[in-house]
Design a protein around this motif. Structure first.
Motif, PDB file in Angstrom:
ATOM      1  N   MET A  29      29.627 -48.494 -20.138  1.00 50.81           N
ATOM      2  CA  MET A  29      28.444 -48.694 -20.143  1.00 50.81           C
ATOM      3  C   MET A  29      27.629 -48.351 -21.268  1.00 50.81           C
ATOM      4  SD  MET A  29      25.816 -48.692 -16.745  1.00 50.81           S
ATOM      5  CE  MET A  29      24.231 -49.497 -16.994  1.00 50.81           C
ATOM      6  N   ALA A  30      26.621 -48.938 -21.836  1.00 53.01           N
ATOM      7  CA  ALA A  30      25.925 -48.723 -23.126  1.00 53.01           C
ATOM      8  C   ALA A  30      25.005 -47.692 -22.406  1.00 53.01           C
ATOM      9  CB  ALA A  30      25.243 -49.690 -23.609  1.00 53.01           C
ATOM     10  N   GLU A  31      24.705 -46.646 -23.242  1.00 52.68           N
ATOM     11  CA  GLU A  31      23.638 -45.253 -23.127  1.00 52.68           C
ATOM     12  C   GLU A  31      22.334 -45.985 -23.098  1.00 52.68           C
ATOM     13  OE1 GLU A  31      22.695 -41.238 -24.880  1.00 52.68           O
ATOM     14  OE2 GLU A  31      23.942 -42.250 -25.853  1.00 52.68           O
ATOM     15  N   THR A  32      21.586 -45.419 -22.124  1.00 49.23           N
ATOM     16  CA  THR A  32      19.925 -45.810 -21.944  1.00 49.23           C
ATOM     17  C   THR A  32      19.427 -45.096 -23.172  1.00 49.23           C
ATOM     18  OG1 THR A  32      20.316 -46.493 -19.860  1.00 49.23           O
ATOM     19  CG2 THR A  32      17.992 -45.639 -20.826  1.00 49.23           C
ATOM     20  N   CYS A  33      18.550 -45.872 -23.768  1.00 47.57           N
ATOM     21  CA  CYS A  33      17.406 -45.230 -24.798  1.00 47.57           C
ATOM     22  C   CYS A  33      16.243 -44.923 -24.218  1.00 47.57           C
ATOM     23  CB  CYS A  33      17.477 -46.300 -26.175  1.00 47.57           C
ATOM     24  SG  CYS A  33      16.261 -45.762 -27.241  1.00 47.57           S
ATOM     25  N   LEU A  34      15.915 -45.887 -23.576  1.00 50.19           N
ATOM     26  CA  LEU A  34      14.425 -45.853 -22.819  1.00 50.19           C
ATOM     27  C   LEU A  34      14.435 -46.217 -21.444  1.00 50.19           C
ATOM     28  CD1 LEU A  34      12.085 -47.732 -25.467  1.00 50.19           C
ATOM     29  CD2 LEU A  34      12.154 -45.127 -25.035  1.00 50.19           C
ATOM     30  N   ALA A  35      13.686 -45.651 -20.335  1.00 51.27           N
ATOM     31  CA  ALA A  35      13.663 -46.057 -18.928  1.00 51.27           C
ATOM     32  C   ALA A  35      12.428 -46.286 -18.730  1.00 51.27           C
ATOM     33  CB  ALA A  35      14.400 -45.043 -18.157  1.00 51.27           C
ATOM     34  N   PHE A  36      11.757 -47.233 -18.061  1.00 56.29           N
ATOM     35  CA  PHE A  36      10.538 -47.528 -17.570  1.00 56.29           C
ATOM     36  C   PHE A  36      10.703 -47.448 -16.040  1.00 56.29           C
ATOM     37  CE2 PHE A  36      10.858 -50.216 -21.449  1.00 56.29           C
ATOM     38  CZ  PHE A  36      10.082 -49.348 -22.352  1.00 56.29           C
ATOM     39  N   ASP A  37       9.949 -46.561 -15.398  1.00 58.15           N
ATOM     40  CA  ASP A  37      10.070 -46.400 -14.087  1.00 58.15           C
ATOM     41  C   ASP A  37       8.463 -46.867 -13.343  1.00 58.15           C
ATOM     42  OD1 ASP A  37      10.505 -45.900 -11.244  1.00 58.15           O
ATOM     43  OD2 ASP A  37      10.526 -43.558 -11.492  1.00 58.15           O
ATOM     44  N   ASN A  38       8.258 -48.034 -12.982  1.00 62.38           N
ATOM     45  CA  ASN A  38       7.105 -48.427 -12.441  1.00 62.38           C
ATOM     46  C   ASN A  38       5.858 -48.159 -13.117  1.00 62.38           C
ATOM     47  OD1 ASN A  38       5.916 -49.803 -10.112  1.00 62.38           O
ATOM     48  ND2 ASN A  38       5.141 -47.713  -9.297  1.00 62.38           N
ATOM     49  N   LEU A  39       6.243 -48.362 -14.488  1.00 65.71           N
ATOM     50  CA  LEU A  39       4.993 -47.977 -15.467  1.00 65.71           C
ATOM     51  C   LEU A  39       3.747 -48.922 -15.563  1.00 65.71           C
ATOM     52  CD1 LEU A  39       4.461 -46.311 -18.251  1.00 65.71           C
ATOM     53  CD2 LEU A  39       5.707 -47.909 -19.507  1.00 65.71           C
ATOM     54  N   THR A  40       2.636 -48.425 -15.343  1.00 66.14           N
ATOM     55  CA  THR A  40       1.323 -49.019 -15.677  1.00 66.14           C
ATOM     56  C   THR A  40       0.615 -48.325 -16.620  1.00 66.14           C
ATOM     57  OG1 THR A  40       1.333 -49.813 -13.309  1.00 66.14           O
ATOM     58  CG2 THR A  40      -0.696 -49.664 -14.588  1.00 66.14           C
ATOM     59  N   LEU A  41       0.188 -49.002 -17.731  1.00 69.61           N
ATOM     60  CA  LEU A  41      -0.465 -48.861 -18.747  1.00 69.61           C
ATOM     61  C   LEU A  41      -1.976 -49.396 -19.057  1.00 69.61           C
ATOM     62  CD1 LEU A  41       2.438 -48.828 -21.758  1.00 69.61           C
ATOM     63  CD2 LEU A  41       1.392 -46.680 -20.894  1.00 69.61           C
ATOM     64  N   GLY A  82       3.370 -44.042 -13.080  1.00 76.30           N
ATOM     65  CA  GLY A  82       4.885 -44.325 -13.495  1.00 76.30           C
ATOM     66  C   GLY A  82       5.116 -43.523 -14.635  1.00 76.30           C
ATOM     67  N   SER A  83       6.266 -43.952 -15.244  1.00 75.31           N
ATOM     68  CA  SER A  83       6.431 -43.161 -16.598  1.00 75.31           C
ATOM     69  C   SER A  83       7.431 -43.946 -17.397  1.00 75.31           C
ATOM     70  CB  SER A  83       7.476 -41.939 -15.902  1.00 75.31           C
ATOM     71  OG  SER A  83       8.611 -42.419 -15.371  1.00 75.31           O
ATOM     72  N   VAL A  84       7.522 -43.501 -18.583  1.00 75.89           N
ATOM     73  CA  VAL A  84       8.584 -44.045 -19.412  1.00 75.89           C
ATOM     74  C   VAL A  84       9.379 -42.737 -20.118  1.00 75.89           C
ATOM     75  CG1 VAL A  84       6.803 -43.808 -21.398  1.00 75.89           C
ATOM     76  CG2 VAL A  84       8.824 -44.975 -21.663  1.00 75.89           C
ATOM     77  N   ALA A  85      10.535 -42.992 -20.169  1.00 80.47           N
ATOM     78  CA  ALA A  85      11.539 -41.764 -20.417  1.00 80.47           C
ATOM     79  C   ALA A  85      12.115 -42.187 -21.603  1.00 80.47           C
ATOM     80  CB  ALA A  85      12.302 -41.483 -19.174  1.00 80.47           C
ATOM     81  N   VAL A  86      12.087 -41.113 -22.695  1.00 79.32           N
ATOM     82  CA  VAL A  86      12.853 -41.503 -24.037  1.00 79.32           C
ATOM     83  C   VAL A  86      14.026 -40.413 -23.823  1.00 79.32           C
ATOM     84  CG1 VAL A  86      12.730 -41.423 -26.492  1.00 79.32           C
ATOM     85  CG2 VAL A  86      10.745 -41.908 -25.129  1.00 79.32           C
ATOM     86  N   HIS A  87      15.173 -41.158 -24.305  1.00 81.35           N
ATOM     87  CA  HIS A  87      16.368 -40.113 -24.286  1.00 81.35           C
ATOM     88  C   HIS A  87      16.161 -38.898 -25.161  1.00 81.35           C
ATOM     89  CE1 HIS A  87      20.610 -38.869 -25.112  1.00 81.35           C
ATOM     90  NE2 HIS A  87      21.167 -39.559 -24.010  1.00 81.35           N
ATOM     91  N   PRO A  88      16.362 -37.768 -24.632  1.00 82.20           N
ATOM     92  CA  PRO A  88      16.341 -36.485 -25.367  1.00 82.20           C
ATOM     93  C   PRO A  88      16.783 -36.640 -26.642  1.00 82.20           C
ATOM     94  CG  PRO A  88      17.248 -36.048 -23.162  1.00 82.20           C
ATOM     95  CD  PRO A  88      17.241 -37.573 -23.215  1.00 82.20           C
ATOM     96  N   GLY A  89      16.060 -35.851 -27.521  1.00 87.83           N
ATOM     97  CA  GLY A  89      16.367 -35.995 -29.135  1.00 87.83           C
ATOM     98  C   GLY A  89      16.408 -37.121 -29.795  1.00 87.83           C
ATOM     99  N   MET A  90      15.684 -38.135 -29.138  1.00 90.29           N
ATOM    100  CA  MET A  90      15.639 -39.565 -30.044  1.00 90.29           C
ATOM    101  C   MET A  90      14.573 -39.159 -30.985  1.00 90.29           C
ATOM    102  SD  MET A  90      17.158 -42.522 -29.592  1.00 90.29           S
ATOM    103  CE  MET A  90      17.639 -42.254 -28.070  1.00 90.29           C
ATOM    104  N   ARG A  91      14.861 -39.751 -32.262  1.00 94.25           N
ATOM    105  CA  ARG A  91      13.979 -39.829 -33.385  1.00 94.25           C
ATOM    106  C   ARG A  91      13.291 -41.183 -33.345  1.00 94.25           C
ATOM    107  NH1 ARG A  91      17.886 -38.229 -38.004  1.00 94.25           N
ATOM    108  NH2 ARG A  91      19.106 -39.870 -36.756  1.00 94.25           N
ATOM    109  N   ILE A  92      11.927 -41.101 -33.235  1.00 92.96           N
ATOM    110  CA  ILE A  92      11.198 -42.533 -33.309  1.00 92.96           C
ATOM    111  C   ILE A  92      10.424 -42.853 -34.639  1.00 92.96           C
ATOM    112  CG2 ILE A  92       9.464 -43.808 -31.798  1.00 92.96           C
ATOM    113  CD1 ILE A  92      10.415 -42.006 -29.553  1.00 92.96           C
ATOM    114  N   ALA A  93      10.459 -44.070 -34.976  1.00 95.94           N
ATOM    115  CA  ALA A  93       9.727 -44.506 -35.802  1.00 95.94           C
ATOM    116  C   ALA A  93       8.846 -45.583 -35.322  1.00 95.94           C
ATOM    117  CB  ALA A  93      10.555 -45.111 -37.233  1.00 95.94           C
TER     118      ALA A  93
END
Length: 230
Positions: A1-13, A60-71
């Motif tokens: 199974m592909a690794e998760t990069c981002l996970a959204f859990d009941n996210l409200t913005l 809610g929350s947004v989780a970014v995989h640890p160590g992920m470099r973002i542009a």
């Protein structure tokens, strides 16, 4: 199974206590290429700002995989082009995650900037003032900055808006290159035909996720109609 990069859990913005995206759940797979589509005001730009932390979740929350470099490339309208800077200065900002804002720019760094400008079709433009660039040239320069960031997760907010057709084709080629390198790319886009031809996955927003998955399914006419109803 592909690794998760981002996970959204009941996210409200949202802004000033007014939600712009409601209760978003789901994951973005590492190495995926996703278009984020929807009408104006549907929450597309808001989502990208939530991912990079410009906006904090209302719930809610947004989780970014640890160590992920973002542009993150915002819309051109959010960039002050009156600032007295050269193209080389703008593009060179892509090195700051590795050099720091006050780090010394080396000869190797200047070579990297030159190669990035050549890669986006702006060879020889380094000393031009950014306020002399056309919309397409400015977007190419911003893509060169992203190239230098060497990020794992690339977020582009309406990168093809108000630029000429050749620039769109060239920038799409860079997006495909990043995808081929295994990077995760999310792009806010309006042209649904372009999305169908170039993006394997799509997230259709109407202040909530109307559909999310393979592009052909997510942009099925019935789902587009449902998004318009919202």
């Amino acid at each position: 199974m592909a690794e998760t990069c981002l996970a959204f859990d009941n996210l409200t913005l949202g802004y000033n206590s007014h939600p712009a995206i409601h209760h978003l759940n789901g994951v973005v797979r590492r190495g995926s290429l996703t278009a984020v589509v929807g009408a104006n005001g549907s929450g597309k730009s808001t989502l990208l700002k939530g991912i990079v932390g410009v906006l904090k979740p209302m719930s809610g929350s947004v989780a970014v995989h640890p160590g992920m470099r973002i542009a993150y490339l915002p819309q051109q309208s959010e960039i002050d082009r009156s600032f007295p800077a050269r193209v080389v200065d703008l593009v060179g900002l892509g090195l700051w995650p590795r050099r720091g804002l006050l780090g010394r720019i080396t000869a190797d760094d200047r070579e990297l900037v030159s190669k990035a400008l050549t890669a986006v079709g702006l060879g020889g433009f380094g000393n031009r003032a950014i306020d002399t660039l056309s919309g397409g040239q400015m977007q190419r320069a911003l893509f060169a900055r992203v190239l230098l960031q060497d990020a794992d997760l690339i977020l582009l907010d309406e990168p093809f808006n108000a630029v000429d057709a050749k620039t769109v084709r060239d920038l799409l080629e860079l997006v495909r290159r990043w995808h081929g390198e295994g990077r995760t790319v999310m792009v806010v886009a309006h042209d649904l035909d372009m999305v169908r031809q170039n993006f394997p996955d799509a997230l259709l927003l109407a202040r909530r996720a109307v559909a999310w998955g393979p592009t052909g399914e997510a942009l099925h006419p019935e789902r587009l109609l449902a998004a318009r109803r919202f």
